[in-house]
Design a protein around this motif. Sequence first.
Motif, PDB file in Angstrom:
ATOM      1  N   LYS B 254      48.988  28.265  43.878  1.00 53.51           N
ATOM      2  CA  LYS B 254      48.854  27.454  42.860  1.00 53.51           C
ATOM      3  C   LYS B 254      48.002  25.996  43.303  1.00 53.51           C
ATOM      4  O   LYS B 254      47.103  25.608  42.319  1.00 53.51           O
ATOM      5  N   LYS B 255      48.127  25.581  44.278  1.00 54.46           N
ATOM      6  CA  LYS B 255      47.515  24.405  44.679  1.00 54.46           C
ATOM      7  C   LYS B 255      46.045  24.810  45.427  1.00 54.46           C
ATOM      8  O   LYS B 255      45.210  23.986  45.213  1.00 54.46           O
ATOM      9  N   CYS B 256      46.019  25.870  45.941  1.00 52.40           N
ATOM     10  CA  CYS B 256      44.511  26.261  46.688  1.00 52.40           C
ATOM     11  C   CYS B 256      43.702  27.192  45.969  1.00 52.40           C
ATOM     12  O   CYS B 256      42.620  27.569  46.715  1.00 52.40           O
ATOM     13  N   LEU B 257      43.996  27.809  44.727  1.00 50.56           N
ATOM     14  CA  LEU B 257      43.374  28.867  44.483  1.00 50.56           C
ATOM     15  C   LEU B 257      42.932  28.748  42.931  1.00 50.56           C
ATOM     16  O   LEU B 257      44.085  28.717  42.241  1.00 50.56           O
ATOM     17  N   VAL B 258      41.659  28.790  42.531  1.00 50.07           N
ATOM     18  CA  VAL B 258      41.488  28.659  40.949  1.00 50.07           C
ATOM     19  C   VAL B 258      40.707  29.930  40.530  1.00 50.07           C
ATOM     20  O   VAL B 258      39.886  30.360  41.249  1.00 50.07           O
ATOM     21  N   VAL B 259      41.205  30.649  39.653  1.00 48.83           N
ATOM     22  CA  VAL B 259      40.304  31.767  39.140  1.00 48.83           C
ATOM     23  C   VAL B 259      39.875  31.522  37.529  1.00 48.83           C
ATOM     24  O   VAL B 259      40.824  31.049  36.698  1.00 48.83           O
ATOM     25  N   ASP B 260      38.493  31.348  37.492  1.00 49.38           N
ATOM     26  CA  ASP B 260      38.118  31.074  36.054  1.00 49.38           C
ATOM     27  C   ASP B 260      37.986  32.601  35.377  1.00 49.38           C
ATOM     28  O   ASP B 260      37.023  33.280  35.647  1.00 49.38           O
ATOM     29  N   GLU B 261      39.060  32.919  34.567  1.00 47.89           N
ATOM     30  CA  GLU B 261      39.155  34.029  33.895  1.00 47.89           C
ATOM     31  C   GLU B 261      37.739  34.624  32.836  1.00 47.89           C
ATOM     32  O   GLU B 261      37.548  35.712  32.809  1.00 47.89           O
ATOM     33  N   LYS B 262      37.094  33.254  32.542  1.00 47.87           N
ATOM     34  CA  LYS B 262      36.211  33.608  31.567  1.00 47.87           C
ATOM     35  C   LYS B 262      34.828  34.388  32.442  1.00 47.87           C
ATOM     36  O   LYS B 262      34.128  35.135  32.007  1.00 47.87           O
ATOM     37  N   VAL B 263      34.762  33.956  33.877  1.00 51.73           N
ATOM     38  CA  VAL B 263      33.689  34.461  34.488  1.00 51.73           C
ATOM     39  C   VAL B 263      33.934  35.906  34.809  1.00 51.73           C
ATOM     40  O   VAL B 263      33.155  36.418  34.942  1.00 51.73           O
ATOM     41  N   ALA B 264      35.186  36.164  35.294  1.00 49.28           N
ATOM     42  CA  ALA B 264      35.439  37.524  35.843  1.00 49.28           C
ATOM     43  C   ALA B 264      34.989  38.652  34.812  1.00 49.28           C
ATOM     44  O   ALA B 264      35.370  38.552  33.532  1.00 49.28           O
ATOM     45  N   THR B 265      34.332  39.627  35.326  1.00 51.25           N
ATOM     46  CA  THR B 265      33.497  40.574  34.641  1.00 51.25           C
ATOM     47  C   THR B 265      34.549  41.774  34.357  1.00 51.25           C
ATOM     48  O   THR B 265      35.334  41.961  35.451  1.00 51.25           O
ATOM     49  N   GLY B 266      34.617  42.417  33.458  1.00 54.97           N
ATOM     50  CA  GLY B 266      35.521  43.549  33.200  1.00 54.97           C
ATOM     51  C   GLY B 266      34.870  45.020  33.831  1.00 54.97           C
ATOM     52  O   GLY B 266      34.972  46.090  32.966  1.00 54.97           O
ATOM     53  N   MET B 267      34.105  44.910  34.959  1.00 56.10           N
ATOM     54  CA  MET B 267      33.439  46.109  35.537  1.00 56.10           C
ATOM     55  C   MET B 267      34.570  47.371  35.663  1.00 56.10           C
ATOM     56  O   MET B 267      34.298  48.462  35.194  1.00 56.10           O
ATOM     57  N   ARG B 268      35.751  46.948  36.332  1.00 50.96           N
ATOM     58  CA  ARG B 268      36.629  47.955  36.553  1.00 50.96           C
ATOM     59  C   ARG B 268      37.098  48.673  35.305  1.00 50.96           C
ATOM     60  O   ARG B 268      37.076  49.819  35.076  1.00 50.96           O
ATOM     61  N   ALA B 269      37.487  47.883  34.128  1.00 48.32           N
ATOM     62  CA  ALA B 269      37.989  48.280  32.873  1.00 48.32           C
ATOM     63  C   ALA B 269      37.173  49.418  32.373  1.00 48.32           C
ATOM     64  O   ALA B 269      37.500  50.314  31.842  1.00 48.32           O
ATOM     65  N   ARG B 270      35.856  49.148  32.251  1.00 43.68           N
ATOM     66  CA  ARG B 270      34.727  49.939  31.726  1.00 43.68           C
ATOM     67  C   ARG B 270      34.702  51.311  32.419  1.00 43.68           C
ATOM     68  O   ARG B 270      34.847  52.078  31.996  1.00 43.68           O
ATOM     69  N   PHE B 271      34.746  51.196  33.753  1.00 39.11           N
ATOM     70  CA  PHE B 271      34.435  52.496  34.536  1.00 39.11           C
ATOM     71  C   PHE B 271      35.836  53.116  34.379  1.00 39.11           C
ATOM     72  O   PHE B 271      35.684  54.413  34.176  1.00 39.11           O
ATOM     73  N   ASP B 272      36.903  52.628  34.485  1.00 36.18           N
ATOM     74  CA  ASP B 272      38.305  53.449  34.296  1.00 36.18           C
ATOM     75  C   ASP B 272      38.122  54.052  33.038  1.00 36.18           C
ATOM     76  O   ASP B 272      39.091  55.020  32.719  1.00 36.18           O
ATOM     77  N   ARG B 273      37.893  53.158  31.809  1.00 37.52           N
ATOM     78  CA  ARG B 273      37.965  53.800  30.626  1.00 37.52           C
ATOM     79  C   ARG B 273      37.230  55.413  30.486  1.00 37.52           C
ATOM     80  O   ARG B 273      37.843  56.089  29.935  1.00 37.52           O
ATOM     81  N   VAL B 274      36.156  55.496  31.302  1.00 35.96           N
ATOM     82  CA  VAL B 274      35.575  56.908  31.442  1.00 35.96           C
ATOM     83  C   VAL B 274      36.200  57.616  32.236  1.00 35.96           C
ATOM     84  O   VAL B 274      36.629  58.845  32.116  1.00 35.96           O
ATOM     85  N   LEU B 275      36.434  57.176  33.701  1.00 31.71           N
ATOM     86  CA  LEU B 275      36.884  57.912  34.797  1.00 31.71           C
ATOM     87  C   LEU B 275      38.294  58.382  34.733  1.00 31.71           C
ATOM     88  O   LEU B 275      38.628  59.466  35.418  1.00 31.71           O
ATOM     89  N   THR B 276      39.099  57.675  34.071  1.00 33.50           N
ATOM     90  CA  THR B 276      40.645  58.190  33.916  1.00 33.50           C
ATOM     91  C   THR B 276      40.827  58.713  32.477  1.00 33.50           C
ATOM     92  O   THR B 276      41.915  58.861  31.922  1.00 33.50           O
TER      93      THR B 276
END
Lengths: 75, 698
Positions: B254-276
């Motif tokens: 909480k103190k040391c890590l910041v994740v900007d959710e808007k930047v994170a791209t959904g590459m994994r989700a797109r691949f998974d939608r087809v490959l699984t």
Amino acid sequence: MKTTIATLRRGQRALIKEITSEIIPLKLLEMGCLPGNEVVLIQTAPFQCPMYLNINGSHLAIRKEIAAQIEVQII
Amino acid sequence: MAKQIKVSLIGNPNTGKTSVFNLLTGLNQQVGNYPGITVEKKEGICKLSRGVKAHILDLPGTYSLNASSLDENVVIELLLNKKDKDFPDVAVVVSDVENLKRNLLLYTQIKDLEIPTILVINMADRMQRKGISLDIPGLEKELNTKIALISARKGEGIDALKKLIESYTLLSKKTCLDALSFAPDYFDRLQKAFPNQSLYKLWLVITQDVNFRKFDKQQVDIAPDFKIKSESELKRLQQKETIKRYQFINNVLKKCLVVDEKVATGMRARFDRVLTHKFWGYFIFFAILLLIFQAIYDWSSYPMDLIDEGFAWLSEAAKNALPQGPLVDLITEGIIPGLGGIVIFIPQIAFLFFFISILEESGYMSRVVFLMDRIMRRFGLSGKSVVPLVSGTACAIPAVMATRNIENWKERLITILVVPFTTCSARLPVYLIIIALVIPDEKFGWVFGYQSMTLMLLYFLGFASAVGSAWLLNKLLKMESKSYFIVEMPGYKVPLFKNVIINVIEKTKAFIFGAGKIILAISIILWVLASFGPNEKFSNAKEIVTKEYTDLSQDDLDQKIASHQLEYSFIGYAGKGIEPIVAPLGYDWKVGIGILCSFAAREVFVGTLATIYSVESDEEETIKNRMAAEINPQTGGPLFNLASGLSLLLFYAFAMQCMSTLAIVKRETNSWKWPTIQLVFMSILAYSIALVVYQVLK
């Protein structure tokens, strides 16, 4: 009927409730399957098994019989 | 020699631990086995500055110090045993920036052992794309360590890591949280009973028994018998411990890590939608299988032909260059072809592991496991058994080696035991020639030929008997295995070429030096048996044959002599010895020799018959004509008819006639028990089926 991970629909989000069953392996808890953490059902294979989940940021697949032991609350 | 710094690389699977290892050691690495078990032990040397060297041990990937498999157990046994020669001066925990939360769990456990620890945060190159930012000095302070932020993919940050290893004595040994503070009365009592021991170590030794039964207390310098708690109570405490650790980690991040959710791209989700996907997932998987199959089956035939010719040439050249004598014969007819028999498998093994490591490195393999698990589980196999079974159609040797990533020992063992049923490429020459002999070359329904149908059925039969015997073994084998099916689905990555190549080299080496020795030994024995005879009928073959056939050309005469010698060699007598056994299947002693020699490798069958029938070349057509002319002495009809042909086909389909596979099964299961069971079971099965078929159709 209890709401468990096994009863989730695809894309549904839920919070993990108390973990009580002893069948649930420690390894799963260590991968982030702990009370209060969020779980999302990403995909299921045919016949709903295994289930592909995002638990607390970890992406895992588990078999349905284990998923049915983890009670959740849909959010 | 200056003292080496002993370093243990520890980390979750899929964190790029092996890439870090490859970067640190380059090609200065060795792969062996831990004594007595088949867990791979990878170690290497890393050169630091001023001539200092570090000995790097790449421990098996593990999610925590609570082992649930043999691989993971290796890590704990080492870290609990200060007397082990590999006990680390410094532990390097490799984590992945995207899964830092989960990876830190293992880190806090290692820290609790009070070993100097460096934290490596890998995949720094993905931070920007995923919108992650880290406060490194803050993390170092909270976690009581030094951090190396690296990108193994781009080779960045390794020098900083090397510097940290060099100055490991400056690292703090203090733990970063008090993980066992949740049940004070129990742990206070435990500490009082063993005042000289670290509390966490005591706790680990007690709980290892709960998690993993095979844990050997003898190897640890503490042996407490402190089970006042029942197993389920201990389990509860472990859960609480895990929750406690995560609370700490969550606070730190909480103190040391910041994740900007808007930047994170959904590459994994797109691949998974087809490959699984329920349809496209399977479609793509089978397309990939087809490609791999094509490579192993077809593309590798070119280098294999070259190797074949190369060794034939070598043998010939050695024969011409060296003086004649039995020792030279041993070299040119025993050792060189024996070596050739090992080298010939290298293209197939290399191709298979090339594809497998690409699939694994990219993260796709977990998706295959996900797709296939349900189907395979019905037969006592796992989703991870698919790749070995499919690659078995090329060759059972790499297939058996490919079972290594099945964590559940029972599922892995069943896979190893049934793989040899699949139709490997060595059966193909035998199938082709027998089919051509006994199955009519006619078509039905315009398109389907009886011959190609038979071949297809034989492939189908191979799969069916593999899956069927898996089902049977699953019912028969009483084996408790405590490993659970939890598969991590890693993010998709472009495979690192260097890792793929190193993996291919390693696997090929393991085959050459593991199974290769046994193959060579048996080839030499077979050669001796075929090259010496017990009496003068063998030693005087030349005179006997020359007297009998006076009008033959020199070439034909040589062939006749070779054939005569084989008949009266040790193996020839053996063939006649087993004639009463093979006669009920419809074979004569010559086919018997062929079958005996096939135990070296099935493809030898055709070549052996060629020698016995003393045909000039092993061109298929010639042997075929010669075989078609053989007469069965009992019936007076042709030796190869539908009954004996089918019986021979089925014998080859079921029999375990491949010493290389037996050798690799011995290596992978670490005992002669399983290959022996495999040999006996498959031979009996093959014999009974061939017997029934011949006696019914005759």
